[in-house]
Scaffold this motif. Structure first.
Motif, PDB file in Angstrom:
ATOM      1  N   ASN A 221      75.198  -2.403  -3.749  1.00  0.00           N
ATOM      2  CA  ASN A 221      74.569  -1.483  -2.800  1.00  0.00           C
ATOM      3  C   ASN A 221      73.079  -1.295  -3.053  1.00  0.00           C
ATOM      4  O   ASN A 221      72.322  -0.944  -2.148  1.00  0.00           O
ATOM      5  N   THR A 222      72.645  -1.516  -4.287  1.00  0.00           N
ATOM      6  CA  THR A 222      71.239  -1.285  -4.630  1.00  0.00           C
ATOM      7  C   THR A 222      70.452  -2.573  -4.835  1.00  0.00           C
ATOM      8  O   THR A 222      69.281  -2.511  -5.217  1.00  0.00           O
ATOM      9  N   GLY A 223      71.066  -3.721  -4.556  1.00  0.00           N
ATOM     10  CA  GLY A 223      70.411  -5.002  -4.832  1.00  0.00           C
ATOM     11  C   GLY A 223      69.066  -5.174  -4.153  1.00  0.00           C
ATOM     12  O   GLY A 223      68.024  -5.317  -4.801  1.00  0.00           O
ATOM     13  N   LEU A 224      69.040  -5.173  -2.809  1.00  0.00           N
ATOM     14  CA  LEU A 224      67.801  -5.378  -2.067  1.00  0.00           C
ATOM     15  C   LEU A 224      66.829  -4.223  -2.281  1.00  0.00           C
ATOM     16  O   LEU A 224      65.613  -4.434  -2.415  1.00  0.00           O
ATOM     17  N   LEU A 225      67.363  -3.012  -2.349  1.00  0.00           N
ATOM     18  CA  LEU A 225      66.508  -1.850  -2.600  1.00  0.00           C
ATOM     19  C   LEU A 225      65.855  -1.958  -3.977  1.00  0.00           C
ATOM     20  O   LEU A 225      64.690  -1.589  -4.158  1.00  0.00           O
ATOM     21  N   GLY A 226      66.594  -2.485  -4.937  1.00  0.00           N
ATOM     22  CA  GLY A 226      66.037  -2.683  -6.280  1.00  0.00           C
ATOM     23  C   GLY A 226      64.887  -3.667  -6.271  1.00  0.00           C
ATOM     24  O   GLY A 226      63.894  -3.499  -6.995  1.00  0.00           O
ATOM     25  N   ILE A 227      65.004  -4.717  -5.462  1.00  0.00           N
ATOM     26  CA  ILE A 227      63.915  -5.694  -5.341  1.00  0.00           C
ATOM     27  C   ILE A 227      62.665  -5.022  -4.774  1.00  0.00           C
ATOM     28  O   ILE A 227      61.543  -5.219  -5.270  1.00  0.00           O
ATOM     29  N   LEU A 228      62.852  -4.214  -3.738  1.00  0.00           N
ATOM     30  CA  LEU A 228      61.716  -3.511  -3.133  1.00  0.00           C
ATOM     31  C   LEU A 228      61.100  -2.516  -4.117  1.00  0.00           C
ATOM     32  O   LEU A 228      59.870  -2.369  -4.175  1.00  0.00           O
ATOM     33  N   LEU A 229      61.930  -1.845  -4.897  1.00  0.00           N
ATOM     34  CA  LEU A 229      61.409  -0.912  -5.897  1.00  0.00           C
ATOM     35  C   LEU A 229      60.626  -1.665  -6.968  1.00  0.00           C
ATOM     36  O   LEU A 229      59.583  -1.188  -7.437  1.00  0.00           O
ATOM     37  N   GLY A 230      61.110  -2.842  -7.360  1.00  0.00           N
ATOM     38  CA  GLY A 230      60.384  -3.663  -8.323  1.00  0.00           C
ATOM     39  C   GLY A 230      59.013  -4.066  -7.802  1.00  0.00           C
ATOM     40  O   GLY A 230      58.017  -4.043  -8.538  1.00  0.00           O
ATOM     41  N   LEU A 231      58.941  -4.434  -6.513  1.00  0.00           N
ATOM     42  CA  LEU A 231      57.658  -4.775  -5.901  1.00  0.00           C
ATOM     43  C   LEU A 231      56.733  -3.557  -5.877  1.00  0.00           C
ATOM     44  O   LEU A 231      55.517  -3.679  -6.093  1.00  0.00           O
ATOM     45  N   MET A 232      57.317  -2.387  -5.623  1.00  0.00           N
ATOM     46  CA  MET A 232      56.520  -1.166  -5.608  1.00  0.00           C
ATOM     47  C   MET A 232      55.962  -0.865  -6.994  1.00  0.00           C
ATOM     48  O   MET A 232      54.820  -0.398  -7.122  1.00  0.00           O
ATOM     49  N   VAL A 233      56.737  -1.137  -8.036  1.00  0.00           N
ATOM     50  CA  VAL A 233      56.258  -0.937  -9.404  1.00  0.00           C
ATOM     51  C   VAL A 233      55.015  -1.786  -9.657  1.00  0.00           C
ATOM     52  O   VAL A 233      54.007  -1.311 -10.207  1.00  0.00           O
ATOM     53  N   ILE A 234      55.070  -3.052  -9.236  1.00  0.00           N
ATOM     54  CA  ILE A 234      53.940  -3.956  -9.452  1.00  0.00           C
ATOM     55  C   ILE A 234      52.717  -3.508  -8.655  1.00  0.00           C
ATOM     56  O   ILE A 234      51.595  -3.463  -9.174  1.00  0.00           O
ATOM     57  N   VAL A 235      52.925  -3.163  -7.384  1.00  0.00           N
ATOM     58  CA  VAL A 235      51.798  -2.801  -6.523  1.00  0.00           C
ATOM     59  C   VAL A 235      51.179  -1.476  -6.949  1.00  0.00           C
ATOM     60  O   VAL A 235      49.954  -1.365  -7.129  1.00  0.00           O
ATOM     61  N   VAL A 236      52.014  -0.454  -7.124  1.00  0.00           N
ATOM     62  CA  VAL A 236      51.494   0.891  -7.409  1.00  0.00           C
ATOM     63  C   VAL A 236      50.916   0.981  -8.817  1.00  0.00           C
ATOM     64  O   VAL A 236      49.747   1.344  -9.008  1.00  0.00           O
ATOM     65  N   THR A 237      51.732   0.646  -9.829  1.00  0.00           N
ATOM     66  CA  THR A 237      51.227   0.764 -11.200  1.00  0.00           C
ATOM     67  C   THR A 237      50.190  -0.313 -11.491  1.00  0.00           C
ATOM     68  O   THR A 237      49.239  -0.073 -12.244  1.00  0.00           O
ATOM     69  N   GLY A 238      50.338  -1.492 -10.874  1.00  0.00           N
ATOM     70  CA  GLY A 238      49.347  -2.544 -11.075  1.00  0.00           C
ATOM     71  C   GLY A 238      47.974  -2.125 -10.590  1.00  0.00           C
ATOM     72  O   GLY A 238      46.957  -2.369 -11.249  1.00  0.00           O
ATOM     73  N   THR A 239      47.913  -1.470  -9.442  1.00  0.00           N
ATOM     74  CA  THR A 239      46.631  -1.020  -8.890  1.00  0.00           C
ATOM     75  C   THR A 239      45.952  -0.005  -9.804  1.00  0.00           C
ATOM     76  O   THR A 239      44.768  -0.134 -10.142  1.00  0.00           O
TER      77      THR A 239
END
Length: 337
Positions: A221-239
């Motif tokens: 149930n959290t597979g695709l959402l987990g991928i999007l959250l991972g991308l958000m980690v890179i974008v938000v914390t990376g910036t």
């Protein structure tokens, strides 16, 4: 059979594979621990005792002898990562219910999942990336990143965000094994070498115990959402980390990109926080699955992004090489004293 080498090919394999096996056992034979009891039950359900030993070993592995430059670099990266997670948690708390979203595509998303995913940096991967694409001082910044491991910094972040209040005894109790290990490791280098061996050894054991709190329904149930959250980690914390590295730590941003990841240890945080503060219990299983996915996503994407940044702006860029060549030429032509 080369089992370990095959597991090592998977990003965060020593965490993800035992976690998956634990989820298999919990899904298809959930009563195994109680059925066998004794040591088998302890291995299946002993998340907290195993983790306490692991935190102790992590503390023992950190050396107090670090240059001021290394401490400044690591201090900037750690503090900015924590503040970013706290700010993201504050913003999310205005839109998400306290128990997390329970239906629809965003089912499982919670403030706990967001903070746990953003709060911890994959220190081992960061150090490896900086050894290849950064400087010695940037690689040494790994020393303070170990402080992010475990629930203590997430408890601090939740407190900073005003989302939870933990008794001081609980805060001290979460940090005490780490502090005792840190003290012993710095009093005796042989003890540090001895206990450091336990850091990697304990990972598959607590990962397996954590997996026994999950089932495949939650993971799927959290597979695709987990991928999007991972991308958000890179974008938000990376910036924020790139900006902090350039503006505060006088770097070129490479260390900031290298730190934009989720540590495998972050998977341990939701269930521990839930055991301390029951209000987080409903969101903990889904948060654990989401964070586990973030570990894999960031482990796959952070290295190539760091390499790209280093080629454009870091030590592999033409501008950096020209500056180093000019500096070397100036030293050669400088008159001897």
């Amino acid at each position: 059979m080369n089992i370990k080498s095959r597991i090592d090919r998977i990003p965060g394999g020593m965490m993800i594979v035992p976690l998956f096996l634990g989820a298999c056992l919990n899904t298809f034979a959930p009563g195994t621990g109680k059925f066998f009891g004794s040591f088998t039950n302890g291995l299946i359900t002993g998340t907290l005792p195993i983790l306490s030993v692991w935190f102790f070993c992590i503390g023992a592995s950190i050396s107090l002898k670090a240059t001021p430059l290394v401490l400044r670099k690591s201090g900037v990266l750690v503090s900015v990562k924590i503040l970013t997670a706290a700010l993201a948690g504050i913003i999310a708390s205005h839109f998400l219910p306290s128990e997390g979203i329970t239906s629809g595509f965003l089912s499982g998303l919670s403030v706990l999942a967001i903070i746990a995913a953003m709060n911890d940096t994959n220190g081992g991967m960061y150090m490896a990336l900086m050894q290849q694409y950064g400087t010695k001082e940037e690689a040494g910044a790994f020393c303070l990143m170990c402080l992010e491991s475990g629930p203590f910094m997430t408890m601090v972040t939740l407190g900073l965000a005003g989302l939870a209040v933990f008794p001081w005894q609980t805060m001290v109790g979460a940090l005490l094994p780490f502090v005792i290990g840190f003290a012993l490791g710095n009093l005796d280098k042989d003890l540090r070498a001895f206990f450091t061996q336990g850091v990697s050894v304990m990972v598959p054991f607590f990962a397996f115990a954590l997996g026994n709190n999950l089932n495949f329904t939650t993971i799927l149930n959290t597979g695709l959402l987990g991928i999007l959250l991972g991308l958000m980690v890179i974008v938000v914390t990376g910036t924020t980390l790139v900006l902090a590295d350039i503006l505060l730590a006088r770097g070129n941003g490479t260390a900031g990109i290298g730190a934009a990841s989720t540590a495998g240890a972050a998977v341990t945080v939701p269930p521990i926080i839930a055991s301390i503060e029951p209000s987080f219990a409903p969101s903990a299983p889904a948060a654990t699955a989401l964070v586990a996915t973030c570990v894999v996503v960031t482990a796959l994407l952070t290295p190539p992004l760091t390499a790209w940044w280093a080629r454009r702006f870091g030590v592999l860029s033409p501008r950096y090489r020209q500056a180093e060549a000019a500096r070397a030429a100036a030293l050669e032509t400088a008159p001897a004293e």
